[in-house]
Scaffold this motif. Structure first.
Motif, short mmCIF file in Angstrom:
data_model
loop_
_atom_site.label_atom_id
_atom_site.label_comp_id
_atom_site.label_asym_id
_atom_site.label_seq_id
_atom_site.Cartn_x
_atom_site.Cartn_y
_atom_site.Cartn_z
N ILE A 217 -9.71 0.91 -4.77
CA ILE A 217 -8.48 0.35 -5.35
C ILE A 217 -7.82 -0.68 -4.43
O ILE A 217 -6.76 -1.20 -4.74
N GLY A 218 -8.42 -0.96 -3.28
CA GLY A 218 -7.91 -1.99 -2.38
C GLY A 218 -6.81 -1.55 -1.46
O GLY A 218 -6.14 -2.37 -0.84
N ILE B 213 1.98 -3.13 -5.15
CA ILE B 213 1.00 -3.65 -6.11
C ILE B 213 0.20 -2.51 -6.73
O ILE B 213 0.05 -2.44 -7.96
N LEU B 214 -0.29 -1.60 -5.90
CA LEU B 214 -1.11 -0.49 -6.38
C LEU B 214 -0.38 0.35 -7.42
O LEU B 214 -0.95 0.73 -8.46
N LYS B 215 0.90 0.63 -7.16
CA LYS B 215 1.64 1.55 -8.01
C LYS B 215 2.59 0.83 -8.96
O LYS B 215 3.47 1.44 -9.57
N LYS B 216 2.37 -0.50 -9.07
CA LYS B 216 3.06 -1.32 -10.07
C LYS B 216 4.57 -1.14 -10.03
O LYS B 216 5.23 -0.93 -11.06
N GLN C 130 1.99 -2.01 4.51
CA GLN C 130 1.70 -0.83 3.71
C GLN C 130 2.53 -0.81 2.43
O GLN C 130 2.02 -0.56 1.34
N VAL C 131 3.82 -1.06 2.56
CA VAL C 131 4.69 -1.09 1.38
C VAL C 131 4.23 -2.17 0.40
O VAL C 131 4.18 -1.94 -0.81
N SER C 132 3.85 -3.32 0.91
CA SER C 132 3.42 -4.42 0.04
C SER C 132 2.19 -4.02 -0.77
O SER C 132 2.08 -4.34 -1.97
N ARG C 133 1.25 -3.33 -0.12
CA ARG C 133 0.04 -2.90 -0.83
C ARG C 133 0.38 -1.87 -1.91
O ARG C 133 -0.15 -1.92 -3.03
N GLU C 134 1.25 -0.92 -1.57
CA GLU C 134 1.59 0.13 -2.53
C GLU C 134 2.45 -0.41 -3.68
O GLU C 134 2.38 0.10 -4.80
#
Length: 220
Positions: A20-21, A113-116, A107-111
């Protein structure tokens, strides 16, 4: 202007979800708010329930003291982040956010996106711009060309770490204490200025930094 110092603790995403990146999930958010004189006026802490792993890895558990029982009933990332943003924006003043290194913002930036996560217009001041990297600011001001760990930086400033290392709130609070010393000119001159002076190259092209190998203190 209010200053907010943030720290995150994270857990690995389960192997079955590694495509999931994003390889980590936030499991704890801790933050300290400082006033114009760099004094603590408020704190924030919440555990965060992981959504892509049903356990806390042994390495993370031993490091942070966080068990799955402690997070199973915690808010999920989107709810926890909304709680954090409401806390940040609950003051009638401008805010400036800091973290020790740039890893927490990444980390926050990735999450996000991941968790919309749907960033509201007012939240953009928190999540749409990189948080200030206090570690980089500290290293640059003192003349270090390698990253210095928080524990070493605290030692340099004569600050005893209180609490448990790798507790998000305790790490944030101790980082905030260092931030106070770093930003207060009188305190800086009484402690860190001597180190900064020693790190400056001499006429011979050497400095205190060239005499010691600080690679063991480098952290991500």
């Amino acid at each position: 202007m209010k200053h907010i110092v943030v720290d995150l603790e994270m857990n690995k995403i389960g192997k079955e979800h590694r495509n999931i990146g994003c390889t980590m999930e936030t499991i704890e958010i801790g933050a300290i708010m400082l006033d114009e004189n760099f004094q603590e006026i408020s704190s924030f802490r919440t555990y965060v329930k992981p959504e892509y792993n049903t356990r806390i890895t042994s390495i993370v558990r031993d490091l942070t003291g966080i068990t799955y029982d402690m997070v199973i009933n915690a808010p999920k990332f989107n709810e926890a982040l909304k709680m954090f943003s409401n806390w940040c924006l609950g003051v009638d003043d401008d805010i400036k956010i800091y973290a020790w290194s740039d890893n927490d913002y990444k980390q926050v930036s990735r999450e996000l996106i991941l968790k919309k996560y749907d960033i509201s217009t007012i939240e953009s001041k928190i999540f749409s711009n990189e948080w200030n990297d206090f570690q980089e600011e500290f290293d640059t001001e003192l003349g270090f060309d390698k990253q210095v760990s928080l524990s070493l930086a605290l030692d340099m400033a004569g600050i005893n770490f209180l609490g448990r290392e790798h507790s998000a709130l305790d790490d944030a609070r101790n980082t905030a204490k260092l931030f106070h010393v770093f930003k207060d000119r009188e305190l800086f001159d009484a402690t860190l200025s001597k180190i900064a002076e020693a790190m400056r190259p001499t006429d011979f092209g050497t400095s205190l930094g060239s005499l010691f190998d600080l690679s063991s203190f480098a952290v991500a």
